[in-house]
Scaffold this active site. Sequence first.
Site, PDB file in Angstrom:
ATOM      1  CB  CYS A  94       0.876  20.159 -21.704  1.00  0.00           C
ATOM      2  SG  CYS A  94       1.269  20.506 -23.336  1.00  0.00           S
TER       3      CYS A  94
ATOM      4  CG  HIS B 184      -5.722  12.709 -27.300  1.00  0.00           C
ATOM      5  ND1 HIS B 184      -6.003  13.824 -28.137  1.00  0.00           N
ATOM      6  CD2 HIS B 184      -7.112  12.182 -27.179  1.00  0.00           C
ATOM      7  CE1 HIS B 184      -7.029  14.253 -28.077  1.00  0.00           C
ATOM      8  NE2 HIS B 184      -7.844  13.142 -27.969  1.00  0.00           N
TER       9      HIS B 184
ATOM     10  CB  CYS C  92      -6.293 -15.437 -44.422  1.00  0.00           C
ATOM     11  SG  CYS C  92      -6.623 -13.751 -43.999  1.00  0.00           S
TER      12      CYS C  92
ATOM     13  CG  HIS D  29      -3.463 -15.629 -40.913  1.00  0.00           C
ATOM     14  ND1 HIS D  29      -4.466 -14.972 -41.396  1.00  0.00           N
ATOM     15  CD2 HIS D  29      -4.024 -16.425 -39.841  1.00  0.00           C
ATOM     16  CE1 HIS D  29      -5.514 -15.189 -40.763  1.00  0.00           C
ATOM     17  NE2 HIS D  29      -5.414 -16.069 -39.967  1.00  0.00           N
TER      18      HIS D  29
ATOM     19  CG  PHE E 100     -25.098   8.700 -52.079  1.00  0.00           C
ATOM     20  CD1 PHE E 100     -26.021   7.818 -52.659  1.00  0.00           C
ATOM     21  CD2 PHE E 100     -23.963   8.200 -52.144  1.00  0.00           C
ATOM     22  CE1 PHE E 100     -25.825   6.752 -53.422  1.00  0.00           C
ATOM     23  CE2 PHE E 100     -23.568   6.989 -52.839  1.00  0.00           C
ATOM     24  CZ  PHE E 100     -24.611   6.205 -53.436  1.00  0.00           C
ATOM     25  CD  GLU E 101     -21.420  10.842 -49.285  1.00  0.00           C
ATOM     26  OE1 GLU E 101     -22.631  11.368 -49.248  1.00  0.00           O
ATOM     27  OE2 GLU E 101     -20.418  11.438 -50.208  1.00  0.00           O
TER      28      GLU E 101
HETATM   29 ZN   LIG Z   1      -0.568  19.961 -24.728  1.00  0.00          ZN
HETATM   30 ZN   LIG Z   2      -4.405 -13.586 -43.213  1.00  0.00          ZN
END
Ligand SMILES: [Zn+2]
Ligand SMILES: [Zn+2]
Length: 361
Positions: free
Chosen positions: A77, A194, A224, A268, A336-337
């Site tokens: 702040c 932030h 692409c 693109h 697992f992940e």
């Molecule tokens: Zn703050």
């Molecule tokens: Zn593209």
Amino acid sequence: MQINISLEGEEIKKETEVISSQEKKIVPESELRQDIVTGDWVVIATGRAKRPEDFSKAEYSTHKLSDDKDNDDCLFCDPVKSGQEKDILIYSRNDNQWTLRVFPNKYPAFSRGRVPKPLEEGPYFAMTGTGYHEIIVTRDHDKHLPDLETIEIAEVFDAFQDRYLDLMKKKSVNYITIFHNFGKEAGASIAHPHSQLIAIPVVSPYIKQELDGAELYFKSLRKCVYCEMMEYEIKRKARVISENDEFIAFCPFASRSAFEIWVMPKKHNPYFERITDEEKVQLAEVFKDALSSIKRTVNNPPYNFYIHTSPCDGKDYRHYHWHIEILPRTSTWAGFELETGIEISMIQPEVAAKALQDSLK
Ligand SMILES: [Zn+2]
Ligand SMILES: [Zn+2]
Ligand SMILES: [Zn+2]
């Protein structure tokens, strides 16, 4: 005690610690260590130095976040009062009140410097963790990104671009990552809104995978892969959350997390830093829709978003297409992940997209 080292015209302060009455030791810089098998990089960030006993004292389950309601002591702040380093960039209104500021992270994961030094140990390779770590703060403590006006969000993208254009010129910088953590489960340790920017000498493994995939797709199909994906999504409509002339937000076909959204420029473009002022406003519009739809549909969940863009190492990335990935933290990565890298998403992206679309009506 501190010593000052001047590199590239910048003064860098390094904490030192006394190990004997005669001998003084500089706390080592961050290190980038490479996995000898996969080639992936990790950073050993000793700037936030910890001893083994600090880990045993940590309260992992009650990771503290500065209180949302009490912002009197909030570091962001009033960054000046709280002893933050000088602003690198500051945006103000006509009445001289600041609206956004950028300053170096007090606890950087990387240390500023000119060129990374190679560090070898037996068969292993590492280098000094040379880089830049900056914080981008918007003024209002209680207003998170989806609550800001479109023009205020455009200002955030403008700051990202401004810092990107400056840091990409540094010798030690080959890749710049810009990301945002919202909520403690997403890694935010300070409640004040932030974003962060980290400029580093190596390209992240995840980006490398995307760059290689996009190049391979182009070589075999002369197109692409991101443009292909987008054209289909626009036609099909089922997974599109929001779009305007320049940008689109949609749930990816193979979403890694429930309610995941990607935001992409329709034209693109491999390089985020080439975004125009008009495009920043259009991006802010679609991006606000994307974040607002997640906030309304999933009851304000923690989330991360990051910009995926081409590295700034001077190589040719014409096959890539920059974009933003927004990942709500709707589940925790378990064994697992972590082992497979395959996330289990509990909802079909089409069903998630329908709910997100409805929330904007
Ligand atoms: Zn703050
Ligand atoms: Zn593209
Ligand atoms: Zn990506």
